[in-house]
Scaffold this motif. Structure first.
Motif, short mmCIF file in Angstrom:
data_model
loop_
_atom_site.label_atom_id
_atom_site.label_comp_id
_atom_site.label_asym_id
_atom_site.label_seq_id
_atom_site.Cartn_x
_atom_site.Cartn_y
_atom_site.Cartn_z
N LEU A 1 0.83 -1.21 0.00
CA LEU A 1 0.00 0.00 0.00
C LEU A 1 0.86 1.26 0.00
N GLU B 1 -10.98 -5.87 2.12
CA GLU B 1 -10.46 -4.50 2.18
C GLU B 1 -10.63 -3.91 3.58
N ARG C 1 -7.54 -2.53 5.67
CA ARG C 1 -7.49 -1.17 6.22
C ARG C 1 -7.16 -1.20 7.71
N ARG D 1 -4.58 3.13 1.21
CA ARG D 1 -5.12 3.86 0.07
C ARG D 1 -5.81 5.12 0.56
#
Length: 520
Positions: A88, A324, A328, A364
């Motif tokens: 990332l 996701e 995260r 992200r």
């Protein structure tokens, strides 16, 4: 050389360059360790997990390593979760807009650009399986600055937890446990459940399923070995000698591998087939697949990205969103660890202790997807919204053209977007190819009529759009509100069509008048 860390404690610079948690064969920090997976039974696994929970985690750490080495599926899903975070983007945010804070952020960004941190993220995420990971910092010094030259992963078997609180991580030494220097080590923790770190790693939960899956694999291998090929039966006469029996046994036991044997003519070998083997084989395969799916759920939160199951695109998309979410969360935990245990000391060693420090963020950017942003901006721009060009280019990831650099795109020069009804009618008459321009009185009369018919419609639409934009809380919300508006475009179109028809008739009338004048 004495330094001060972010807590204003004096640090001996020479200690920062020495390796502390190195391994050596035959010591309490043996880099090879033992293989706990050999001959693992439910009773022994229970003892290993119980010992870890009671303050002796060495065998558990060794087993957690063995599980990754022996199971392709377990290794694959763990590596997938770790690599999804390790690749990332890493961004740096200054503590404020002050010149000093921006300088601190630039210094941190310069070190990140060297790639030392990027190459170490995968090893730091070893904490996902075992509950924690330890990276020893090898500091290097240059002109007036100390930066990490390497972040070295140390095996969890080199460490143990303090016997009093069960949480403080300490280094194993021959004489006992030794405190870790916070300026030399980064301890990253990743918990699948609340509680003590040694009991919160994924490996502890996966161990039981991993053991039973291996039992199934062994049974499957034995079944295939025994029934995957015909059973060889050798027959001998009642008067056969021991030597003849030995020859026959040798032939029966070797024929599967060599596919050839020499036996006396009087002897016979028969091959017996075993029926209904497919049902038994399916049982083993289904059981192994079930255990793999449980591991996928445990590590990735879903199974679609690892197993081919029915459900279509909608299910796959939903499972990807679950993955996701986990990604995260892992990235946030990793960012917090680095900011608290590394970034602050880096800045303090260079600039001295500070009240506020820059922060790095792994993950992200939390932004509206590019397609949604483009659609929303298109609607806003047509209704008067203006944005800095640099902001739009940064969202698109496109640089600004320089000098006479060749460009693509753009749009041709167009008439002003804002045009009154009077200007529209004047322009219509000026560009008409069918009639001369009527007298000014006629134009003014038609323009006044169009303004009267369109003014109420335009005013109502502008008020409606302004209300929607004022109530919106985000670009996406504004786009949705505009899409739901019931704008009276049909009434405006009718008014414009009516004005154009009248103007056309006026032009025709002016043309006929001109012809009559010429005849006279």
């Amino acid at each position: 050389m004495a330094l001060r860390d972010f807590l204003n404690r004096v640090i001996n610079g020479r200690q920062l360059t020495e390796h502390v948690a190195t391994g050596k064969t035959g010591t309490v920090r043996d880099p090879y360790g033992n293989d706990q997976a050999d001959g693992l039974t439910p009773q022994r696994l229970a003892r290993i997990l119980r010992a870890a929970a009671n303050g002796d985690p060495l065998a558990y750490f060794e087993l957690a390593e063995n599980m990754e080495e022996r199971d392709p599926h377990y290794l694959a899903v763990l590596a997938t979760r770790k690599r999804s975070v390790a690749q990332l983007p890493i961004t740096v945010n200054a503590a404020s807009d002050a010149a000093d804070h921006k300088k601190h952020a630039e210094y941190l960004q310069s070190w990140i650009d060297d790639g030392v941190l990027r190459s170490s993220l995968f090893d730091m995420l070893d904490a996902i399986g075992k509950g924690f990971s330890v990276m020893e910092i090898e500091w290097k010094t240059s002109v007036g600055s100390w930066t990490p030259g390497k972040l070295i992963w140390r095996p969890p078997t080199f460490f143990d937890f303090d016997r009093d609180d069960g949480e403080t991580l300490m280094l194993r030494e021959a004489a006992g446990l030794v405190d870790l220097d916070p300026a030399k080590f980064i301890i990253h923790r990743s918990k699948a459940k609340s509680g003590l770190t040694v009991k919160s790693g994924i490996a502890r939960v996966a161990a039981w399923g991993w053991m039973f899956k291996n039992f199934t694999l062994k049974d499957w291998a034995i079944f295939c070995q025994n029934y995957g090929q015909p059973i060889r039966v050798g027959k001998y006469d009642s008067n056969a000698t021991e030597e003849q029996k030995d020859i026959l046994w040798k032939a029966v036991s070797q024929i599967a591998g060599d596919c050839a044997a020499i036996i006396p003519r009087s002897m016979e070998i028969a091959f017996q087939e075993v029926g209904s083997k497919s049902a038994s084989t399916d049982m083993f395969e289904k059981r192994v697949d079930w255990y793999d799916r449980q591991v996928s759920k445990l590590v990735l939160g879903q199974t679609t990205t690892t197993d081919a199951i029915s459900g279509g695109h909608a299910v796959s998309q939903e499972h990807r969103e679950v993955q996701e979410d986990i990604e995260r969360s892992d990235a946030l935990d990793l960012s917090t660890t680095l900011n608290l245990q590394l970034v602050r000391n880096m800045i303090a060693f260079k600039f001295g202790p500070q009240d506020h420090y820059p922060t790095l963020s792994i993950g992200r950017p939390d932004e509206v997807p590019l397609g949604e942003f483009a659609n929303a901006f298109d609607i806003f721009a047509r209704n008067g919204l203006k944005l800095p060009a640099n902001f739009v280019r940064s969202r698109l990831g496109a640089p600004a053209p320089e000098g006479d650099e060749e460009t693509v795109g753009g749009r041709p020069e167009a008439a002003p977007l804002k045009m009154t009804a009077r200007q529209a009618v004047d322009r219509l008459f000026e560009t008409s190819a069918h009639a001369r321009k009527p007298d000014r009185d006629d134009v003014e009369h038609l323009t006044d009529r169009l303004e009267a018919e369109a003014a109420a419609i335009l005013d109502g639409q502008i008020d409606t759009i302004r209300t929607a934009l004022n109530q919106a809380t985000s670009l996406e919300d504004a786009a949705q509100r505009l899409a739901k508006l019931d704008l009276k475009d049909e009434e405006l179109a009718k008014a414009m069509a009516s004005a154009m028809m009248v103007s056309h008739l006026a032009g025709q009338a002016a043309l006929l008048d001109g012809l009559d004048d010429e005849r006279k």
